[in-house]
Design an enzyme around this catalytic site. Structure first.
Site, PDB file in Angstrom:
ATOM      1  N   ARG A  64     -12.115 -26.408   7.733  1.00  0.00           N
ATOM      2  CA  ARG A  64     -11.044 -27.277   6.963  1.00  0.00           C
ATOM      3  C   ARG A  64     -10.507 -28.030   8.068  1.00  0.00           C
ATOM      4  O   ARG A  64      -9.891 -29.198   7.609  1.00  0.00           O
ATOM      5  CB  ARG A  64     -10.104 -26.373   6.257  1.00  0.00           C
ATOM      6  CG  ARG A  64     -10.508 -25.642   5.048  1.00  0.00           C
ATOM      7  CD  ARG A  64      -9.711 -24.746   4.443  1.00  0.00           C
ATOM      8  NE  ARG A  64      -9.083 -23.729   5.020  1.00  0.00           N
ATOM      9  CZ  ARG A  64      -9.434 -22.459   5.327  1.00  0.00           C
ATOM     10  NH1 ARG A  64     -10.666 -22.281   4.676  1.00  0.00           N
ATOM     11  NH2 ARG A  64      -9.107 -21.511   6.005  1.00  0.00           N
ATOM     12  N   GLU A 101      -8.057 -10.677  12.778  1.00  0.00           N
ATOM     13  CA  GLU A 101      -7.168  -9.627  12.343  1.00  0.00           C
ATOM     14  C   GLU A 101      -8.286  -8.337  12.436  1.00  0.00           C
ATOM     15  O   GLU A 101      -7.644  -7.264  13.034  1.00  0.00           O
ATOM     16  CB  GLU A 101      -6.604  -9.655  10.946  1.00  0.00           C
ATOM     17  CG  GLU A 101      -5.287  -9.787  10.842  1.00  0.00           C
ATOM     18  CD  GLU A 101      -4.740  -9.902   9.385  1.00  0.00           C
ATOM     19  OE1 GLU A 101      -5.137 -10.923   9.065  1.00  0.00           O
ATOM     20  OE2 GLU A 101      -4.011  -9.240   8.863  1.00  0.00           O
TER      21      GLU A 101
HETATM   22  P1  AMP Z   1      -4.942 -17.803  13.359  1.00  0.00           P
HETATM   23  O1  AMP Z   1      -6.086 -17.911  14.685  1.00  0.00           O
HETATM   24  O2  AMP Z   1      -4.458 -16.570  13.165  1.00  0.00           O
HETATM   25  O3  AMP Z   1      -3.663 -18.644  13.769  1.00  0.00           O
HETATM   26  O4  AMP Z   1      -5.617 -18.269  12.094  1.00  0.00           O
HETATM   27  C1  AMP Z   1      -5.880 -19.729  11.826  1.00  0.00           C
HETATM   28  C2  AMP Z   1      -7.225 -19.886  11.078  1.00  0.00           C
HETATM   29  O5  AMP Z   1      -7.218 -19.037  10.094  1.00  0.00           O
HETATM   30  C3  AMP Z   1      -7.063 -21.149  10.643  1.00  0.00           C
HETATM   31  O6  AMP Z   1      -8.352 -21.827  10.903  1.00  0.00           O
HETATM   32  C4  AMP Z   1      -6.851 -20.902   9.257  1.00  0.00           C
HETATM   33  O7  AMP Z   1      -7.739 -21.934   8.561  1.00  0.00           O
HETATM   34  C5  AMP Z   1      -7.250 -19.725   8.862  1.00  0.00           C
HETATM   35  N1  AMP Z   1      -6.130 -18.928   8.264  1.00  0.00           N
HETATM   36  C6  AMP Z   1      -5.295 -17.928   8.650  1.00  0.00           C
HETATM   37  N2  AMP Z   1      -4.465 -17.290   7.803  1.00  0.00           N
HETATM   38  C7  AMP Z   1      -4.762 -18.149   6.691  1.00  0.00           C
HETATM   39  C8  AMP Z   1      -3.956 -18.276   5.282  1.00  0.00           C
HETATM   40  N3  AMP Z   1      -2.914 -17.197   5.062  1.00  0.00           N
HETATM   41  N4  AMP Z   1      -4.209 -19.276   4.324  1.00  0.00           N
HETATM   42  C9  AMP Z   1      -5.326 -20.034   4.741  1.00  0.00           C
HETATM   43  N5  AMP Z   1      -6.008 -20.171   6.086  1.00  0.00           N
HETATM   44  C10 AMP Z   1      -5.528 -19.063   6.910  1.00  0.00           C
END
Ligand code: AMP
Length: 176
Positions: A64, A101
């Protein structure tokens, strides 16, 4: 009448409970992308926050992030550089492993995509725990380039991503 961009963007982000698994509220940005006023407004707001002439390359994070990063790069007059999941880029890459996660993922960038000294903006849709942007920033620095900042459409503040990125100037259009 002036447009309340923040209110419009917030209206166009759809919460999808229990996707992709129970307990997660997925922030679906497809209604925002499908509304040309919201999409263009978001792109323009990201560019305006940094200012033209301040960025040499815009990094988009698969998948995205690509959609937002490409028009941002166009408006900056900057190049677009994809960061992709492992095994998708055809030429020699730098790689960074990062925690999800559950388990680990690997992000890659072509070794010759960024030049030393390039001022780089990292773009993604959502900042959650910050692991993805941290990995992306590590890859930018590995290439000898400069992390000018990271811009996201929205930030899940309760997950503390920004605190995890003390050396990255994070800008989000919406905070949850
Ligand atoms: P993080 O590495 O935990 O900051 O996760 C960010 C990545 O995971 C991004 O590329 C987002 O597209 C996706 N992501 C994580 N949580 C969500 C969520 N609740 N809704 C949509 N995309 C998410």
């Amino acid at each position: 009448m002036t447009l309340d961009l923040t209110a419009l963007l917030r209206e166009r982000v759809r919460d999808v409970p229990d996707y992709p698994r129970p307990g997660v509220v997925f922030k679906d940005i497809t209604p925002l992308l499908a509304d040309h006023v919201a999409f263009a407004g978001a792109v323009d707001a990201i560019v305006a926050h940094r200012g033209r002439g301040t960025i040499d390359k815009v990094v988009g994070i698969e998948a995205r992030g690509f959609i937002i990063a490409a028009p941002v790069a166009y408006h900056f007059g900057a190049g677009f550089v994809p960061m992709r999941k492992q095994g998708k880029l055809p030429s020699a890459t730098f790689q960074a492993a990062y925690a999800l996660e559950y388990g680990e993922a690997v992000l890659e960038v072509h070794q010759d995509a960024l030049a030393p000294g390039d001022r780089v903006l990292i773009v993604d849709d959502v900042l959650a725990t910050g692991g993805t942007v941290a990995a992306a920033a590590g890859l930018v620095r590995r290439a000898g380039a400069i992390v000018s900042g990271a811009s996201v459409l929205l930030e899940l503040t309760f997950l503390g991503g920004r605190e995890r990125l003390p050396d990255v100037a994070v800008h989000s259009l919406l905070a949850y």
